[in-house]
Design a protein around this motif. Structure first.
Motif, PDB file in Angstrom:
ATOM      1  N   LEU A  35       7.467   1.329  -6.660  1.00 12.66           N
ATOM      2  CA  LEU A  35       7.697  -0.037  -7.134  1.00 12.66           C
ATOM      3  C   LEU A  35       6.407  -0.635  -7.673  1.00 12.66           C
ATOM      4  CD1 LEU A  35       9.698  -1.139  -3.989  1.00 12.66           C
ATOM      5  CD2 LEU A  35      10.676  -0.876  -6.257  1.00 12.66           C
ATOM      6  N   PRO A  36       6.517  -1.595  -8.592  1.00 12.15           N
ATOM      7  CA  PRO A  36       5.324  -2.281  -9.078  1.00 12.15           C
ATOM      8  C   PRO A  36       4.682  -3.121  -7.978  1.00 12.15           C
ATOM      9  CG  PRO A  36       7.302  -3.308  -9.938  1.00 12.15           C
ATOM     10  CD  PRO A  36       7.741  -2.067  -9.243  1.00 12.15           C
ATOM     11  N   VAL A  37       3.366  -3.261  -8.016  1.00 12.13           N
ATOM     12  CA  VAL A  37       2.664  -3.975  -6.951  1.00 12.13           C
ATOM     13  C   VAL A  37       2.883  -5.480  -7.049  1.00 12.13           C
ATOM     14  CG1 VAL A  37       0.480  -4.248  -5.740  1.00 12.13           C
ATOM     15  CG2 VAL A  37       0.894  -2.201  -7.108  1.00 12.13           C
ATOM     16  N   ILE A  60       0.833  -1.198   0.000  1.00 13.31           N
ATOM     17  CA  ILE A  60       0.000   0.000   0.000  1.00 13.31           C
ATOM     18  C   ILE A  60       0.875   1.259   0.000  1.00 13.31           C
ATOM     19  CG2 ILE A  60      -1.667   1.356   1.355  1.00 13.31           C
ATOM     20  CD1 ILE A  60      -2.808  -1.358   2.311  1.00 13.31           C
ATOM     21  N   VAL A  61       1.862   1.273   0.899  1.00 14.70           N
ATOM     22  CA  VAL A  61       2.676   2.482   1.061  1.00 14.70           C
ATOM     23  C   VAL A  61       3.589   2.714  -0.144  1.00 14.70           C
ATOM     24  CG1 VAL A  61       4.437   3.609   2.452  1.00 14.70           C
ATOM     25  CG2 VAL A  61       2.597   2.344   3.568  1.00 14.70           C
ATOM     26  N   PHE A  62       4.427   1.714  -0.463  1.00 13.40           N
ATOM     27  CA  PHE A  62       5.470   1.947  -1.468  1.00 13.40           C
ATOM     28  C   PHE A  62       4.982   1.790  -2.908  1.00 13.40           C
ATOM     29  CE2 PHE A  62       7.853   0.614   2.330  1.00 13.40           C
ATOM     30  CZ  PHE A  62       8.560   1.782   2.519  1.00 13.40           C
ATOM     31  N   CYS A  63       3.949   0.960  -3.111  1.00 19.05           N
ATOM     32  CA  CYS A  63       3.519   0.701  -4.483  1.00 19.05           C
ATOM     33  C   CYS A  63       2.313   1.552  -4.870  1.00 19.05           C
ATOM     34  CB  CYS A  63       3.181  -0.768  -4.662  1.00 19.05           C
ATOM     35  SG  CYS A  63       4.496  -1.839  -4.093  1.00 19.05           S
ATOM     36  N   LEU A  64       1.309   1.576  -4.000  1.00 19.96           N
ATOM     37  CA  LEU A  64       0.081   2.272  -4.392  1.00 19.96           C
ATOM     38  C   LEU A  64       0.152   3.761  -4.079  1.00 19.96           C
ATOM     39  CD1 LEU A  64      -2.475  -0.441  -3.248  1.00 19.96           C
ATOM     40  CD2 LEU A  64      -1.663   0.050  -5.568  1.00 19.96           C
ATOM     41  N   ALA A 104       6.310 -10.324 -12.085  1.00 16.42           N
ATOM     42  CA  ALA A 104       7.722 -10.689 -12.031  1.00 16.42           C
ATOM     43  C   ALA A 104       8.452 -10.288 -13.303  1.00 16.42           C
ATOM     44  CB  ALA A 104       7.857 -12.189 -11.807  1.00 16.42           C
ATOM     45  N   GLY A 105       8.049  -9.177 -13.891  1.00 20.65           N
ATOM     46  CA  GLY A 105       8.589  -8.794 -15.194  1.00 20.65           C
ATOM     47  C   GLY A 105      10.042  -8.354 -15.174  1.00 20.65           C
ATOM     48  N   SER A 106      10.436  -7.589 -14.158  1.00 17.21           N
ATOM     49  CA  SER A 106      11.799  -7.060 -14.148  1.00 17.21           C
ATOM     50  C   SER A 106      12.402  -7.244 -12.759  1.00 17.21           C
ATOM     51  CB  SER A 106      11.772  -5.577 -14.489  1.00 17.21           C
ATOM     52  OG  SER A 106      11.117  -4.887 -13.435  1.00 17.21           O
ATOM     53  N   LEU A 107      13.660  -6.880 -12.635  1.00 19.95           N
ATOM     54  CA  LEU A 107      14.341  -6.978 -11.336  1.00 19.95           C
ATOM     55  C   LEU A 107      13.634  -6.090 -10.307  1.00 19.95           C
ATOM     56  CD1 LEU A 107      16.824  -8.548 -10.391  1.00 19.95           C
ATOM     57  CD2 LEU A 107      18.139  -6.441 -10.583  1.00 19.95           C
ATOM     58  N   LYS A 108      13.070  -4.988 -10.790  1.00 14.86           N
ATOM     59  CA  LYS A 108      12.375  -4.059  -9.908  1.00 14.86           C
ATOM     60  C   LYS A 108      11.214  -4.755  -9.188  1.00 14.86           C
ATOM     61  CE  LYS A 108      11.268   0.813 -10.297  1.00 14.86           C
ATOM     62  NZ  LYS A 108      10.711   1.850 -11.156  1.00 14.86           N
ATOM     63  N   HIS A 109      10.591  -5.706  -9.889  1.00 16.56           N
ATOM     64  CA  HIS A 109       9.481  -6.441  -9.295  1.00 16.56           C
ATOM     65  C   HIS A 109       9.922  -7.239  -8.061  1.00 16.56           C
ATOM     66  CE1 HIS A 109       7.446  -5.752 -13.181  1.00 16.56           C
ATOM     67  NE2 HIS A 109       6.345  -5.847 -12.451  1.00 16.56           N
ATOM     68  N   PHE A 110      11.217  -7.557  -8.007  1.00 18.08           N
ATOM     69  CA  PHE A 110      11.681  -8.455  -6.946  1.00 18.08           C
ATOM     70  C   PHE A 110      12.164  -7.725  -5.701  1.00 18.08           C
ATOM     71  CE2 PHE A 110      11.738 -11.306 -10.524  1.00 18.08           C
ATOM     72  CZ  PHE A 110      11.332 -12.503  -9.961  1.00 18.08           C
ATOM     73  N   ILE A 111      12.287  -6.378  -5.819  1.00 17.70           N
ATOM     74  CA  ILE A 111      12.867  -5.640  -4.694  1.00 17.70           C
ATOM     75  C   ILE A 111      12.021  -5.810  -3.428  1.00 17.70           C
ATOM     76  CG2 ILE A 111      13.492  -3.355  -3.814  1.00 17.70           C
ATOM     77  CD1 ILE A 111      14.195  -2.591  -6.692  1.00 17.70           C
ATOM     78  N   LEU A 112      10.774  -5.396  -3.508  1.00 19.98           N
ATOM     79  CA  LEU A 112       9.920  -5.466  -2.314  1.00 19.98           C
ATOM     80  C   LEU A 112       9.687  -6.910  -1.845  1.00 19.98           C
ATOM     81  CD1 LEU A 112       8.594  -3.634  -0.323  1.00 19.98           C
ATOM     82  CD2 LEU A 112       6.512  -3.663  -1.694  1.00 19.98           C
TER      83      LEU A 112
END
Lengths: 328, 309
Positions: free
Chosen positions: B163-165, B154-158, B168-176
């Motif tokens: 970051l994406p909610v 809720i906080v970081f994505c929405l 698994a498309g990119s490395l960014k998807h895996f951070i959270l």
């Protein structure tokens, strides 16, 4: 002889959650170059604490020097910078610890543990020169040099203590503090270690503070003796002064009486009556008065000063006629 | 040492077979029946028997297990999904990289952050830094993984849109997801590292090191760290198992197509062949990691190394 170490009116306390432990209460101690000083007293008398104070390695956040000075070779240890302290520790003053089983790092080879002293204090030496020195010191303490690649757990207790001695001596310190170096060892090994220390003292001219509760060791090894009780030195003098057993502090007399005599037909030992005083709750007056057979009213009110007769000083009113001397 | 490694590797084989046999047995006890799944409850007994025969389900358990293992080892064949009628192996292999990336990132985070923060807290015992670290660790341990994940989504994505909610498309998807997966494990690791280091710092040989004239930094990194890390390394082995198991939840929350979510879906639909492969993967991974940990132990501690001669 030149004065090497001068402890003046030292107070050390341990601040624990439950209570404040008064471990050292006003100790004065002078050690000269090349002198061997015996520091005697029962467990908890503050001997080790005094020694740790000299190196300024009391446990962090717990041990605290509240008063006094420790002057080593003209410089006050308590005012030294971190750099100065690190340069002094090991190089000028080194220490042999009580328990050889736990005082060596279990995962570093003994050779490297000795070598570390040279690495820290003789940066100009090459690797080969250091290795040579390590071999030499191991030979001196009676361990084959080829065993330097082994780990502490591969050695026996006595050999570990020899390694502890090798570590303490490899930089040829001016002052060696030996904290009950033979307590954890059996009697045959004790004799070997004492023999070794005697030889080293003779050959290297190192000043020695021998911490022990064994009066026999002191007689064998030391020039002077200080007897500690409840964080105070209650008697000091040459070995002759004290071992003549004519004039002694009642506590020292008690210690002597604890030694079993082979030539008399006694059935029982003669212990000192009572228990060591509680260092969190020290009594007023003379700390020994509860256990003293010569106790007077005055002993409970007033802490006796040091009374002096030549080299012999005793903190007990029975020797008031000697006249007041320098504090101990 | 080499002999010891070989011995341990050989021991892996019976462990692996015993483990898979247990899983296989337990799963075959489940009431799931593929014939009903395909034909519905109106199927006749002949139809059911036919499908059971076709899938080999009318044969004894040990024979089925033997066939399964034979196919798995010789051909990499993991059977066919009862529900989707597709190759389990293909789906497993498609999903494996996502899970491996997620768990590897989480493990890296756990180990590095846990050890660094733990050592820092121990060296500065009772300082503000130490207290803050401990309170944070306590919070992380107390908060359930899924709850923390939802809040962070809720906080970081929405809200912040950093970051994406899901996905698994990119490395960014895996951070959270990897941070969430590591969170409670980090807390445990910090606390363990701290207490282990404090224990070592109180040892006589650390006092000896100070008495030799070592600087505090040298005492901590040369004398204390390797001794203090021994229990911590054992914990890393346990963490791997925990993290892979935790991946099941995190993959579901963040909708990452991984082995974990495959397992959840398969269990939900009683799809036994689909359940087998993730379990085998997880258990094998734990076995191997524990072997590596034991070997690391020997590298660090000469006492262990000598036992293994």
């Amino acid at each position: 002889m030149k004065e090497l170490l001068n402890i003046k009116n030292l107070y050390v306390q341990y601040n624990t959650d439950e209570a404040v432990v008064h471990a050292v209460n006003g100790v004065d101690l002078i050690v000269h170059r090349g002198e061997a000083m015996g520091l005697v007293g029962e467990t908890g008398a503050g001997k080790t604490t005094t020694a740790l104070g000299i190196l300024n390695i009391l446990p962090e956040q717990v041990g605290e020097i509240t008063e006094g000075d420790i002057v080593y070779d003209g410089k006050n240890v308590l005012n030294m910078s971190k750099k100065e302290l690190q340069a002094m520790r090991g190089k000028q003053v080194s220490m042999i610890f009580q328990d050889p089983m736990t005082s060596l790092n279990p995962i570093i080879t003994v050779g490297n543990q000795i070598d570390e002293m040279l690495l820290l204090h003789f940066k100009e030496l090459t690797k080969e020169q250091r290795a040579q020195k390590v071999d030499d010191i191991l030979k001196l303490v009676g361990i084959p040099a080829e065993r330097k690649h082994e780990y502490p757990f591969q050695f026996s207790g006595g050999m570990k203590q020899r390694i502890g001695i090798a570590i303490a001596l490899v930089c040829q310190p001016d002052l060696l503090i030996a904290d009950e170096p033979t307590t954890a060892l059996d009697v045959t090994i004790q004799a070997q270690i004492l023999q070794l220390m005697k030889q080293l003292k003779r050959e290297l001219g190192t000043a020695l503070i021998m911490i022990t509760h064994d009066l026999g060791i002191v007689a064998e090894l030391c020039d002077n003796v200080s007897v500690m009780y409840a964080g105070e030195i209650v008697e000091t003098g040459t070995v002759e002064d004290i071992y003549q057993r004519i004039e002694n502090h009642p506590y020292t007399t008690g210690l002597f009486n604890c030694i079993p005599k082979l030539d008399s037909n006694e059935k029982r030992l003669t212990p000192i009556a009572g228990y060591m005083v509680d260092p969190t709750d020290l009594p007023k007056g003379c700390k020994f008065h509860d256990r003293c057979p010569y106790v007077t009213d005055r002993c409970g009110r007033e802490n006796p000063k040091a009374y002096q007769n030549g080299t012999h000083k005793i903190k007990c009113f029975r020797y008031e006629s000697w006249g007041e001397g320098d504090s101990i | 040492m080499v002999k010891y490694i070989l011995k341990r590797l050989l021991l892996l084989i019976p462990t692996f077979f015993l483990l898979t046999l247990m899983v296989y047995t337990i799963l075959s006890l489940s009431p799931a029946n593929p014939a009903f799944m395909r034909l519905g409850t109106t199927a006749t007994q002949e139809q059911i028997d036919e499908i059971n025969h076709e899938l080999g389900l009318d044969r004894p358990l040990l024979v089925r297990y033997g066939t399964y293992m034979w196919n798995l080892i010789t051909k990499g064949d993991m059977g066919v999904s009862w529900v989707m009628q597709t190759s389990v192996y293909k789906e497993f292999m498609e999903r494996l990289p996502n899970t491996l990336l997620l768990t590897a990132l989480a493990l890296l985070l756990t180990t590095v952050v846990g050890i660094v923060a733990g050592v820092f807290a121990a060296v500065n015992q009772n300082s503000i830094g130490d207290r803050t670290t401990m309170i944070l660790a306590m919070l992380l341990i107390s908060l359930p993984n899924f709850f923390l994940s939802l809040i962070c989504q809720i906080v970081f994505c929405l809200q912040l849109r950093w970051l994406p909610v899901t996905g698994a498309g990119s490395l960014k998807h895996f951070i959270l997801p990897s941070i969430m997966l590591a969170a409670s494990r980090i807390a445990g690791q910090v606390r363990l590292t701290r207490s282990s280091m404090l224990d070592v710092i109180g040892q006589d040989y650390v006092r000896t090191a100070y008495a030799k004239g070592c600087s505090k930094r040298r005492v901590v990194f040369y004398h204390a760290l390797r001794n203090g890390l021994m229990p911590v390394i054992t914990n890393i082995g346990n963490n791997v198992g925990n993290i892979v198991a935790g991946a099941v939840t995190v993959e579901t929350i963040f909708a990452i197509p991984g082995v974990g979510s495959m397992l959840v879906n398969a269990v939900r639909s009683n799809d036994i062949p689909q359940v087998m492969s993730p379990i085998i993967f997880i258990s094998l991974l734990v076995c191997v990691v524990n072997l590596v940990v034991d070997l690391l132990y020997a590298v660090i501690d000469p006492r262990v190394k000598l036992q293994y001669r």
